[in-house]
Design an enzyme around this catalytic site. Structure first.
Site, mmCIF file in Angstrom:
data_model
loop_
_atom_site.group_PDB
_atom_site.id
_atom_site.type_symbol
_atom_site.label_atom_id
_atom_site.label_comp_id
_atom_site.label_asym_id
_atom_site.label_seq_id
_atom_site.Cartn_x
_atom_site.Cartn_y
_atom_site.Cartn_z
ATOM 1 N N GLY A 20 0.865 -1.048 -0.090
ATOM 2 C CA GLY A 20 -0.272 0.180 -0.191
ATOM 3 C C GLY A 20 1.341 1.611 0.039
ATOM 4 O O GLY A 20 1.791 0.969 -0.484
ATOM 5 N N ASP A 28 -1.174 -0.806 10.560
ATOM 6 C CA ASP A 28 -1.496 -1.386 12.146
ATOM 7 C C ASP A 28 -2.661 -1.774 12.606
ATOM 8 O O ASP A 28 -2.280 -2.891 13.306
ATOM 9 C CB ASP A 28 -1.548 0.251 12.982
ATOM 10 C CG ASP A 28 -0.208 1.924 12.510
ATOM 11 O OD1 ASP A 28 0.592 1.106 11.675
ATOM 12 O OD2 ASP A 28 -0.672 2.902 12.550
ATOM 13 N N GLN A 39 -1.803 -5.668 12.021
ATOM 14 C CA GLN A 39 -0.872 -6.590 12.019
ATOM 15 C C GLN A 39 -0.492 -7.569 13.492
ATOM 16 O O GLN A 39 0.141 -8.522 12.930
ATOM 17 C CB GLN A 39 0.428 -4.838 12.471
ATOM 18 C CG GLN A 39 0.930 -4.679 10.954
ATOM 19 C CD GLN A 39 2.429 -4.002 11.112
ATOM 20 O OE1 GLN A 39 3.011 -4.679 12.038
ATOM 21 N NE2 GLN A 39 2.453 -3.015 10.275
ATOM 22 N N HIS A 63 6.099 1.869 11.632
ATOM 23 C CA HIS A 63 5.857 3.083 12.465
ATOM 24 C C HIS A 63 5.654 1.836 13.634
ATOM 25 O O HIS A 63 5.589 0.932 13.857
ATOM 26 C CB HIS A 63 3.685 2.997 11.997
ATOM 27 C CG HIS A 63 3.298 3.642 13.255
ATOM 28 N ND1 HIS A 63 3.745 5.081 13.415
ATOM 29 C CD2 HIS A 63 1.687 4.038 12.987
ATOM 30 C CE1 HIS A 63 2.321 5.177 13.920
ATOM 31 N NE2 HIS A 63 1.309 4.989 13.632
ATOM 32 N N GLY A 114 4.648 7.238 1.525
ATOM 33 C CA GLY A 114 5.274 6.285 0.858
ATOM 34 C C GLY A 114 5.290 7.177 -0.936
ATOM 35 O O GLY A 114 6.329 6.915 -0.751
ATOM 36 N N GLN A 164 3.084 2.628 2.262
ATOM 37 C CA GLN A 164 4.368 2.517 2.200
ATOM 38 C C GLN A 164 4.873 1.680 1.691
ATOM 39 O O GLN A 164 6.299 1.149 1.133
ATOM 40 C CB GLN A 164 4.405 2.112 4.024
ATOM 41 C CG GLN A 164 4.248 3.852 4.462
ATOM 42 C CD GLN A 164 5.619 4.821 4.275
ATOM 43 O OE1 GLN A 164 6.947 4.507 4.167
ATOM 44 N NE2 GLN A 164 5.400 5.656 4.807
#
Length: 330
Positions: free
Chosen positions: A24, A81, A84, A106, A132, A26
């Site tokens: 995505g 996030d 994950q 992050h 990104g 990043q």
């Protein structure tokens, strides 16, 4: 401030395969920059998802998340996030090589998201200070973007060198890698987003717009004055800081800014800022966000839909149409 640079990396220590998990915002930039810097890259994505298709289109060796992790000596966790922790527990951790290094962009997943890696893994943070697409654009232009860098766990005895190598390969080390911790990066990043960049500023813009329109002023003029010209001032602050910005605007604007700025951000606003920081430090915000994510993000989707109907959006479309027409004529 401790800032690492190219001088702190005698030689690149990443000589195996890097798995970029997620393609995505990043992920695509990291994968492309790593590859262009000579690293051997595989991409892990959800089969037949948007990231999978984009990685294939970019000619990457693309696999499921588990298979990509199993092939790698360095695993870069660049998934959202909120997913994950679950994916790490179910797909990544069981597949990873015993001594593979883990890289995060992050601090949230480790500081608040519930990820704890086995003690045999180096765990490092390399967080570029930019989206990104900006990271990729600057890399292609031969420029460097600074990053935040941290070592959470040093299993190999060379985790710092792994982090510096990764920062160099994605195009950050020339500008500098600022030493931090996972927790500091996560809290300051989210605080900046919520209090200023993505929360505070948009709400201030809408409130100022509404105030002008309620007094009978044109919505399009209010849009230009309260939103469109924000970029001019932001660019001035970016280039030279607050003081430099004040010296480059009109004396009327400078005097008015000192007269009114502290009234807009008074003691009540400062108490709210303290409360926001308290919620971040305590983990309360992280808990609320992860609960919302697990529930399907319906409240977030509704808030985004509601904002799309605000009068400032209609005024903005009209102003941007004029701007685009002028660009086409140029």
């Amino acid at each position: 401030m401790n800032v690492y640079g190219a001088r702190d990396l005698p030689a690149n220590v990443i000589d195996g395969t890097v798995a970029v998990l997620g393609f995505g915002n990043q992920g695509h930039a990291h994968a492309l920059n790593l590859r262009d810097s000579g690293a051997q890259v595989v991409v892990g994505a959800r089969t037949n998802g948007a990231g999978w298709s984009a990685a294939k289109q970019a000619d990457f060796d693309t696999h499921s998340i588990a298979e990509a992790a199993a092939r790698a000596d360095v695993v870069a966790m660049l998934l959202p996030d909120e997913v994950q922790a679950d994916l790490f527990a179910t797909e990544v951790a069981p597949a990873m090589k015993k001594n593979a290094a883990l890289v995060f962009a992050h601090g949230f997943p480790v500081a608040f998201g519930g990820i704890t890696a086995a003690r045999s893994h180096d765990v490092v943070l390399v967080a570029p200070k930019g989206q990104g697409h900006f990271l990729r654009r600057e890399y292609e232009a031969g420029r460097s973007v600074p990053c935040m860098l941290a070592v959470e766990h040093d299993a190999s005895g060379r985790a710092l060198q792994v982090a510096l190598s990764y920062a160099s390969l994605i195009g950050c080390l020339q500008a500098g890698a600022i030493a931090t911790t996972f927790r500091e990066e996560a809290i300051t990043d989210m605080f900046g987003e919520q209090a200023v960049l993505c929360g505070g500023v948009p709400e201030l813009v809408k409130a100022a717009f509404e105030t002008l329109v309620a007094r009978g002023y044109s919505p399009e003029v209010a849009y230009i004055e309260c939103l469109q010209e924000l970029k001019i001032i932001a660019d001035l602050m970016y280039e030279g800081g607050l003081h430099d910005m004040r010296t480059r605007i009109s004396k009327t604007a400078a005097w008015g800014s000192f007269e009114s700025g502290p009234r807009v951000i008074g003691m009540e606003s400062r108490r709210v800022l303290e409360a926001i920081l308290d919620e971040l430090e305590s983990g309360e915000f992280a808990r609320r966000w992860l609960d919302e994510a697990r529930a399907g993000q319906q409240q977030l989707a509704a808030r985004i839909r509601d904002e799309a109907t605000h009068d400032i959006e209609r005024a903005g479309r009209a102003v941007r149409e004029l701007t685009h027409k002028n660009k086409e004529k140029a």
